[in-house]
Design a protein around this motif. Structure first.
Motif, short mmCIF file in Angstrom:
data_model
loop_
_atom_site.label_atom_id
_atom_site.label_comp_id
_atom_site.label_asym_id
_atom_site.label_seq_id
_atom_site.Cartn_x
_atom_site.Cartn_y
_atom_site.Cartn_z
N CYS A 54 -68.99 6.53 75.09
CA CYS A 54 -69.58 5.29 75.58
C CYS A 54 -69.74 4.25 74.48
N GLY A 55 -69.08 3.10 74.64
CA GLY A 55 -69.17 2.01 73.68
C GLY A 55 -70.38 1.11 73.90
N CYS A 56 -70.79 0.94 75.18
CA CYS A 56 -71.93 0.05 75.43
C CYS A 56 -73.22 0.64 74.87
N CYS A 57 -73.28 1.96 74.78
CA CYS A 57 -74.46 2.60 74.20
C CYS A 57 -74.55 2.29 72.70
N GLU A 58 -73.41 2.25 72.04
CA GLU A 58 -73.37 1.85 70.63
C GLU A 58 -73.83 0.40 70.48
N SER A 59 -73.42 -0.44 71.43
CA SER A 59 -73.84 -1.85 71.40
C SER A 59 -75.35 -1.96 71.59
N TYR A 60 -75.92 -1.12 72.45
CA TYR A 60 -77.36 -1.14 72.64
C TYR A 60 -78.07 -0.65 71.37
N LYS A 113 -85.16 16.20 82.80
CA LYS A 113 -86.25 16.86 82.08
C LYS A 113 -87.30 15.85 81.61
N ALA A 114 -86.85 14.62 81.31
CA ALA A 114 -87.77 13.56 80.88
C ALA A 114 -88.54 12.96 82.07
N GLY A 115 -88.17 13.38 83.30
CA GLY A 115 -88.87 12.91 84.48
C GLY A 115 -88.21 11.74 85.18
N ILE A 116 -86.97 11.44 84.82
CA ILE A 116 -86.27 10.30 85.41
C ILE A 116 -85.40 10.78 86.57
N PRO A 117 -85.73 10.39 87.81
CA PRO A 117 -84.89 10.78 88.95
C PRO A 117 -83.47 10.25 88.79
N GLU A 118 -82.51 10.95 89.36
CA GLU A 118 -81.10 10.62 89.17
C GLU A 118 -80.77 9.17 89.54
N ASP A 119 -81.35 8.64 90.60
CA ASP A 119 -81.06 7.27 91.03
C ASP A 119 -81.62 6.21 90.07
N TYR A 120 -82.47 6.63 89.14
CA TYR A 120 -83.12 5.69 88.22
C TYR A 120 -82.62 5.83 86.78
N GLN A 121 -81.65 6.68 86.55
CA GLN A 121 -81.18 6.93 85.19
C GLN A 121 -80.28 5.82 84.69
N GLY A 122 -80.41 5.55 83.39
CA GLY A 122 -79.52 4.62 82.71
C GLY A 122 -78.36 5.38 82.09
N CYS A 123 -77.51 4.69 81.35
CA CYS A 123 -76.32 5.37 80.80
C CYS A 123 -76.58 6.02 79.44
N HIS A 124 -77.77 5.84 78.89
CA HIS A 124 -78.15 6.55 77.66
C HIS A 124 -79.65 6.76 77.68
N LYS A 169 -94.51 8.24 80.98
CA LYS A 169 -93.49 8.93 80.19
C LYS A 169 -92.53 7.96 79.52
N GLY A 170 -92.32 6.81 80.16
CA GLY A 170 -91.41 5.83 79.60
C GLY A 170 -90.96 4.83 80.63
N VAL A 171 -89.84 4.15 80.34
CA VAL A 171 -89.30 3.12 81.21
C VAL A 171 -87.80 3.30 81.37
N THR A 172 -87.27 2.73 82.46
CA THR A 172 -85.84 2.84 82.70
C THR A 172 -85.31 1.58 83.38
N LEU A 173 -84.11 1.19 82.98
CA LEU A 173 -83.34 0.18 83.66
C LEU A 173 -82.11 0.92 84.19
N PRO A 174 -82.12 1.25 85.48
CA PRO A 174 -81.04 2.09 86.04
C PRO A 174 -79.66 1.46 85.91
N GLY A 175 -78.66 2.32 85.79
CA GLY A 175 -77.28 1.89 85.78
C GLY A 175 -76.88 1.18 84.52
N MET A 176 -75.94 0.26 84.67
CA MET A 176 -75.39 -0.50 83.56
C MET A 176 -75.27 -1.97 83.99
N PRO A 177 -76.40 -2.67 84.17
CA PRO A 177 -76.34 -4.03 84.71
C PRO A 177 -75.62 -5.01 83.79
#
Length: 151
Positions: A42-48, A73-84, A113-121
């Motif tokens: 993943c290249g966008c993860c390197e950019s982040y 395991k971190a408590g993030i449901p699958e529909d709410y996961q980001g790419c990293h 536990k934390g925050v999430t921005l799902p997907g790759m907007p």
């Protein structure tokens, strides 16, 4: 004597920058260590990761093929996961979360536990393209994710 004056001047400038950042952003700017887990290709993860570095964080990138189970395991449901998945202080930050929300999380220290921005907007930090609307960042707790902030 000139070295002392220059040293005092440099400290004064750094202090002024810190005060200005506090007044402008409403919080103290503190460099923090981040561990960012990403898919090896993943290249966008390197950019982040670069985006976090540009904003004062020290980032260690760790490639893995286990992002989905790590996020669950971190408590993030699958529909709410980001790419990293990043670990910052005692929080998880999933996806391309803008720096203002990361700083808000670290300064307010909510009991989550934390925050999430799902997907790759498109247009989010580390992603290309123009921003087409507000990003909804969700807080992760023991319950269903709820809105933490919008940017």
């Amino acid at each position: 004597m000139n070295k002392k004056i220059m040293g005092v001047g440099a400290l004064g400038t750094l202090g002024a920058i810190a005060v200005a950042a506090y007044l402008f952003y409403g919080q103290e700017v503190v460099a923090t260590e981040v561990t960012l887990y990403k898919n090896p290709q993943c290249g966008c993860c390197e950019s982040y990761a670069d985006y976090l570095r540009e904003n004062g964080f020290t980032v260690t990138v760790k490639p893995t093929h286990d992002l989905v189970p790590m996020s669950k395991k971190a408590g993030i449901p699958e529909d709410y996961q980001g790419c990293h998945l990043s670990v910052i202080d005692d929080y998880v930050v999933s996806g391309h979360v803008p720096i203002n929300t990361v700083n808000k999380l670290l300064s307010e220290k909510p009991d989550i536990k934390g925050v999430t921005l799902p997907g790759m907007p498109t247009g989010s930090p580390g992603m290309g393209g123009p921003k087409t609307g507000s990003f909804i960042i969700y807080q992760i707790s023991d319950d269903q994710p709820t809105m933490y902030s919008t940017e």
